[in-house]
Design an enzyme around this catalytic site. Structure first.
Site, PDB file in Angstrom:
ATOM      1  N   HIS A 198      44.308  48.780  24.052  1.00  0.00           N
ATOM      2  CA  HIS A 198      44.922  50.089  24.328  1.00  0.00           C
ATOM      3  C   HIS A 198      46.320  50.092  23.754  1.00  0.00           C
ATOM      4  CE1 HIS A 198      46.404  47.555  27.552  1.00  0.00           C
ATOM      5  NE2 HIS A 198      47.261  48.480  27.939  1.00  0.00           N
ATOM      6  N   HIS A 205      49.420  50.588  24.915  1.00  0.00           N
ATOM      7  CA  HIS A 205      50.679  50.306  25.602  1.00  0.00           C
ATOM      8  C   HIS A 205      51.483  49.279  24.811  1.00  0.00           C
ATOM      9  CE1 HIS A 205      49.146  51.879  29.770  1.00  0.00           C
ATOM     10  NE2 HIS A 205      49.535  52.837  28.959  1.00  0.00           N
ATOM     11  N   ASP A 219      53.224  46.646  25.392  1.00  0.00           N
ATOM     12  CA  ASP A 219      53.096  45.191  25.552  1.00  0.00           C
ATOM     13  C   ASP A 219      51.813  44.644  24.919  1.00  0.00           C
ATOM     14  OD1 ASP A 219      52.014  46.748  27.755  1.00  0.00           O
ATOM     15  OD2 ASP A 219      51.563  44.861  28.764  1.00  0.00           O
ATOM     16  N   HIS A 220      50.986  45.523  24.365  1.00  0.00           N
ATOM     17  CA  HIS A 220      49.752  45.070  23.703  1.00  0.00           C
ATOM     18  C   HIS A 220      49.765  45.303  22.193  1.00  0.00           C
ATOM     19  CE1 HIS A 220      47.312  44.236  27.399  1.00  0.00           C
ATOM     20  NE2 HIS A 220      48.357  44.893  27.895  1.00  0.00           N
ATOM     21  N   HIS A 228      41.779  51.666  32.703  1.00  0.00           N
ATOM     22  CA  HIS A 228      43.222  51.376  32.786  1.00  0.00           C
ATOM     23  C   HIS A 228      44.047  52.657  32.864  1.00  0.00           C
ATOM     24  CE1 HIS A 228      46.917  49.244  32.516  1.00  0.00           C
ATOM     25  NE2 HIS A 228      47.173  49.530  31.274  1.00  0.00           N
ATOM     26  N   ASP A 276      43.785  45.333  29.765  1.00  0.00           N
ATOM     27  CA  ASP A 276      44.200  45.757  31.106  1.00  0.00           C
ATOM     28  C   ASP A 276      43.100  46.609  31.743  1.00  0.00           C
ATOM     29  OD1 ASP A 276      46.484  44.545  30.326  1.00  0.00           O
ATOM     30  OD2 ASP A 276      47.760  46.318  30.419  1.00  0.00           O
ATOM     31  N   HIS A 307      47.789  38.390  31.882  1.00  0.00           N
ATOM     32  CA  HIS A 307      48.604  39.590  32.106  1.00  0.00           C
ATOM     33  C   HIS A 307      49.317  39.534  33.468  1.00  0.00           C
ATOM     34  CE1 HIS A 307      49.731  43.904  32.106  1.00  0.00           C
ATOM     35  NE2 HIS A 307      49.644  43.762  30.800  1.00  0.00           N
TER      36      HIS A 307
END
Lengths: 310, 310
Positions: free
Chosen positions: B59, B61, B63-64, B137, B209, B267
């Site tokens: 996805h 976001h 942090d990914h 998520h 996530d 995570h």
């Protein structure tokens, strides 16, 4: 002022060097100069604190700005409320906005983007300024100079009290602030009699990526610390010119012409991994002051010039 | 298959944990699952090699994915010519494109962006597939399962030669490939007589996530390794639900229902920094297989199920 080198690699990082970022702390305020990928973890690793009020972006290449969106996202997760200002070269505001919202995250604290051109005062801090100056990196770019105002001269307390017979009190501040005072016996004392000449403030200069250029010589005049691009050694002088960078020797020559006291070499190409001593040597052979190539995490204090020998 | 955990932090990294990324190596090919900020340096630090052919994004976001533009820029600096494919949830192609060109860098090697929906085969590798599956998520997201085809059954060479009197040669391959053969004396030998049942391939599942969800149970059926969101411990179960994450215990329950053999928790929220053993314990108490919480840089081999005990 206290300087922490957070990232000292060139465009490509190594296991030892993160992309560009320098933290400067001055009287409780934190300024970040560039923020390459991974800067937030470097700040954690080297315990610089996280409350940065101003970020100064030299140019929009990835190795200088890709740490911004993650840093802003982390501030957001930490419920930051204080505004942050991002200073960036004229014409790049839109790209900075795109960058910090690239993953769809709109920070819930104010992010002010301030475009600056060479000669502009990016930040007027009252007793200091951060000024943008011209650099030459084959793209829109600026360098930044933190320039402190002169401080008042030293007050000669002994002379005031013992020689001129002035009792400690309000007259001391008046004199120190440049006003003359009249004593009880009618004698007028001029401030010059007890106050020394103004003492210069400090000057720390960050070039970002640049070829050797006059803009840096001017900005770094008598600088206490010049942090200069030194991507290559002299064996790659031509390549340095083609890519808008400097060699360690060129950085030293610029530092000499500016009369800088200390020179920090940074933005080291991966080709010198494990042999950065070579760049340091090249600069030291030429530079009249103290030249060094910091590792990530290295820190230094920049004392006032008149106390440097204390 | 060989798995390296490159980044195991939650949304906010720590000095010990980088944001999300997992490297899987399979027969010389490298697959990267998510690429949080700093992933390229983690690849260098843990010597995983750099030649990634496929990136699978769970996805969008930060942090990914915030490590993607820097990684692509470094490939570019290293004169990469081989194409890379980025698999990403349906509807996010444009945002991936914006992300990888956010600093104005257009890579000079081909970057193919492949949108996938749950149920899609993101990559058909011939003898294996990478399949996208549904996760939950609270944003557009998918998980990925590497699913190898069954391999041929074991060929019982001893029985073939000594009991049935078949001389080593082309008849062996015929039988192993499922064909019957006729011997010189007219006897017909069926493949079942010398070839065991098909042996299952391996299955490695990465959720990204997610809350506990049926999509993961199905995708992770009999998985050799399930890498599952475990952002929180049970004390924050409600918070996990609100933010689209799972607790370590919930991850263990899902892994049990799927019949997974090993469970890697990842995570991890910063709130469990220095006490990640707590998450591991919570999962181990519930999970019938082997549960663990990897550190950044931890690696493991995923053997074929029928050789796991060898």
């Amino acid at each position: 002022m206290h300087v922490t080198f957070l990232g000292t690699s060139g465009a490509v990082p190594t296991t030892m060097r993160n992309p560009s970022a320098v933290m400067v702390r001055r009287e409780g305020e934190r300024f970040l100069f560039d923020a390459g990928e991974g800067t937030q973890r470097q700040m954690m690793r080297f315990s610089t604190g996280f409350a940065v009020s101003h970020v100064f972006v030299s140019h929009l290449h990835g190795d200088h700005v890709l740490g911004l969106p993650g840093l802003i996202q982390t501030w957001d997760f930490n419920d930051r409320e204080e505004p942050v200002a991002i200073h960036t070269p004229a014409g790049t505001r839109r790209r900075i906005r795109d960058l910090i919202t690239v993953t769809g995250n709109e920070p819930s604290f104010p992010v002010r983007v301030n475009e600056v051109s060479p000669g502009d005062v990016a930040l007027d801090g009252g007793e200091f300024e951060v000024r943008a100056f011209e650099t030459d990196h084959r793209t829109t770019s600026v360098g930044y100079a933190i320039v402190e105002d002169d401080r008042k001269g030293r007050f000669d307390r002994e002379k005031a009290q013992q020689e001129l017979g002035i009792e400690p009190g309000p007259k001391y501040s008046k004199l120190h602030n440049g006003e003359s005072v009249e004593l009880d016996d009618g004698t007028v004392v001029q401030p010059e009699q007890v106050v020394g000449p103004p003492r210069p403030g400090r000057r720390v200069v960050y070039t970002g990526d640049t070829c050797p250029t006059e803009g840096v010589v001017e900005a770094a005049e008598d600088a206490d610390l010049l942090i200069h691009d030194a991507t290559f050694a002299e064996d790659r002088r031509e390549r340095a010119g083609q890519t808008g960078h400097a060699t360690a020797k060129q950085a030293a020559e610029i530092a000499n012409r500016a009369g800088a006291k200390r020179l920090a070499l940074t933005h080291v190409s991966t080709r010198y991994a494990g042999q950065s001593g070579r760049l340091e040597k090249e600069a030291c052979e030429v530079f009249d002051g103290e030249a060094f190539l910091p590792d990530d995490g290295d820190e230094l204090d920049v004392p006032f010039p008149d106390t440097a020998g204390d």
